[in-house]
Design a protein around this motif. Structure first.
Motif, PDB file in Angstrom:
ATOM      1  N   ASP A  21     -22.906  30.310  71.826  1.00  0.00           N
ATOM      2  CA  ASP A  21     -24.103  29.965  72.593  1.00  0.00           C
ATOM      3  C   ASP A  21     -23.724  29.184  73.851  1.00  0.00           C
ATOM      4  O   ASP A  21     -23.283  28.024  73.759  1.00  0.00           O
ATOM      5  CB  ASP A  21     -25.029  29.129  71.707  1.00  0.00           C
ATOM      6  N   PRO A  22     -23.898  29.767  75.038  1.00  0.00           N
ATOM      7  CA  PRO A  22     -23.556  29.051  76.280  1.00  0.00           C
ATOM      8  C   PRO A  22     -24.353  27.770  76.486  1.00  0.00           C
ATOM      9  O   PRO A  22     -23.928  26.900  77.248  1.00  0.00           O
ATOM     10  CB  PRO A  22     -23.900  30.074  77.374  1.00  0.00           C
ATOM     11  N   CYS A  23     -25.498  27.634  75.797  1.00  0.00           N
ATOM     12  CA  CYS A  23     -26.313  26.433  75.941  1.00  0.00           C
ATOM     13  C   CYS A  23     -25.861  25.306  75.020  1.00  0.00           C
ATOM     14  O   CYS A  23     -26.387  24.195  75.109  1.00  0.00           O
ATOM     15  CB  CYS A  23     -27.775  26.757  75.640  1.00  0.00           C
ATOM     16  N   ALA A  24     -24.890  25.581  74.136  1.00  0.00           N
ATOM     17  CA  ALA A  24     -24.510  24.588  73.136  1.00  0.00           C
ATOM     18  C   ALA A  24     -23.021  24.309  73.078  1.00  0.00           C
ATOM     19  O   ALA A  24     -22.607  23.373  72.411  1.00  0.00           O
ATOM     20  CB  ALA A  24     -24.996  25.037  71.753  1.00  0.00           C
ATOM     21  N   LEU A  25     -22.200  25.103  73.759  1.00  0.00           N
ATOM     22  CA  LEU A  25     -20.753  24.941  73.691  1.00  0.00           C
ATOM     23  C   LEU A  25     -20.177  24.521  75.033  1.00  0.00           C
ATOM     24  O   LEU A  25     -20.737  24.832  76.094  1.00  0.00           O
ATOM     25  CB  LEU A  25     -20.079  26.255  73.260  1.00  0.00           C
ATOM     26  N   ALA A  26     -19.046  23.823  74.963  1.00  0.00           N
ATOM     27  CA  ALA A  26     -18.325  23.461  76.186  1.00  0.00           C
ATOM     28  C   ALA A  26     -17.720  24.717  76.813  1.00  0.00           C
ATOM     29  O   ALA A  26     -17.473  25.712  76.124  1.00  0.00           O
ATOM     30  CB  ALA A  26     -17.234  22.443  75.862  1.00  0.00           C
ATOM     31  N   LEU A  27     -17.455  24.650  78.120  1.00  0.00           N
ATOM     32  CA  LEU A  27     -16.932  25.817  78.830  1.00  0.00           C
ATOM     33  C   LEU A  27     -15.591  26.284  78.263  1.00  0.00           C
ATOM     34  O   LEU A  27     -15.331  27.478  78.163  1.00  0.00           O
ATOM     35  CB  LEU A  27     -16.784  25.495  80.323  1.00  0.00           C
TER      36      LEU A  27
END
Length: 343
Positions: free
Chosen positions: A326-332
């Motif tokens: 999830d791009p909204c919940a994980l670091a890059l």
């Protein structure tokens, strides 16, 4: 030298879904919509293992337990108990297999019939299953009372004569009477005083070691789950968002929701001040879940639009550590490890 074969999992849950039809538009409306209580959950439990299942109220934890017990008939996915597919198995065929999986409920006062004495409460599953005779059942009840730390005189008493912790011990004894291999523990200590919780948890650990049991431990209390679990699965709005061994979940969580839950665990030190990562907004409705990241919608994340239509099935970011991509919940850097480019 030949290597030993890997032990068969006690339980395998694969893409489990449990959707409930609900009324739409009021009492007189004929339309219906769907509440997605559990939506594509997968995990397994090995012999002797405890899997902790955590999340906020309403995330679908207890529904999973009831699906495994086949108190609910799943909408989709697969349930395998001791290698046998029980997803849509007929009730008459389930009857014998049910001896291998039993449930301990949250409130011991509600789960025990107040009109039955303890002797009959514990013996009832054996009577229903046609196991033993009166003498052997009486001996089994007495041995189980001793195993859970209650005197033999408790057999002639009624539930209202016991404290909450003692009633839960009776509930545990009843769950063990048919010799199951898996116990589903649905918030088994949340209705008890804090001083009693540790006693019941230690009892469960002793029983697991003595009887070689496997547990699915369902709770919203992460401090309790850490004490008893080998692995932990974190649920959010009907899905698992992160799963790993207990130490990894508590010391190196990857998902922002997991970090928020862990930061909210109370610390037994009034002088300790730590920052609590409070989450804004409310959990989206399971009747009308967002088509993108449910976590991103809740926190109004700037990447939310990029997640529309994405598959959030957990991926293995490192050995034994699974997390929803999830791009909204994980670091890059974590997104990069999973091969996700949001630009």
């Amino acid at each position: 030298m030949a290597t030993a074969e890997k032990q068969q999992n006690i339980l395998e849950v694969n893409k489990l879904r449990m959707h409930f039809p609900v009324g739409k538009g009021g009492f007189f409306s004929k339309g219906t919509s769907v509440l997605k209580a559990v939506d594509g959950v997968s995990f397994s439990i090995a012999p002797g293992e405890t899997l902790g299942l955590v999340g906020e109220s309403g995330c679908g934890k207890s529904t999973i337990g009831r699906c495994i017990m086949r108190l609910y008939k799943p909408t989709g996915g697969q349930l395998r108990l001791l290698g046998k597919d029980i997803t849509y198995m007929a009730q008459w065929r389930l009857r014998k297999l049910r001896r291998q999986v039993q449930m301990v409920f949250q409130d011991p006062a509600d789960s025990l019939n107040p009109r039955m004495d303890v002797r009959h409460l514990i013996a009832e599953p054996m009577i229903v299953a046609g196991v033993g005779n009166r003498r052997s059942r009486a001996a089994r009840v007495e041995s189980l009372l001793d195993l859970v730390g209650l005197p033999s005189t408790a057999a002639d008493k009624f539930p209202h004569e016991f404290s909450g912790g003692q009633r839960q011990r009776i509930g545990i004894a009843r769950a063990l009477v048919l010799g199951p291999q898996l116990l589903i523990l649905d918030e088994p200590v949340s209705a008890l005083d804090v001083s009693v919780q540790s006693q019941v948890l230690n009892l469960l650990l002793d029983l697991q070691k003595h009887l070689k049991l496997s547990y699915l431990f369902i709770s919203h209390d992460l401090s309790v789950v850490r004490h008893i679990s080998d692995r932990v699965a974190v649920m959010y709005l009907g899905k698992i968002v992160e799963m790993a061994d207990a130490d990894t979940i508590y010391t190196a969580p990857r998902h922002a929701y997991t970090r928020a839950l862990i930061s909210a665990i109370p610390v037994a030190d009034p002088t300790c001040r730590r920052r609590h990562a409070a989450l804004p907004g409310d959990v989206p409705s399971p009747i009308d879940p967002p088509s993108g990241s449910a976590f991103g919608r809740r926190v109004n994340h700037p990447y939310y639009e990029a997640t529309l239509g994405m598959d959030f099935t957990p991926r293995e970011i490192e050995p034994g550590h699974w997390v929803a991509p999830d791009p909204c919940a994980l670091a890059l850097e974590d997104l990069s490890k999973l091969g996700i480019d949001i630009y």
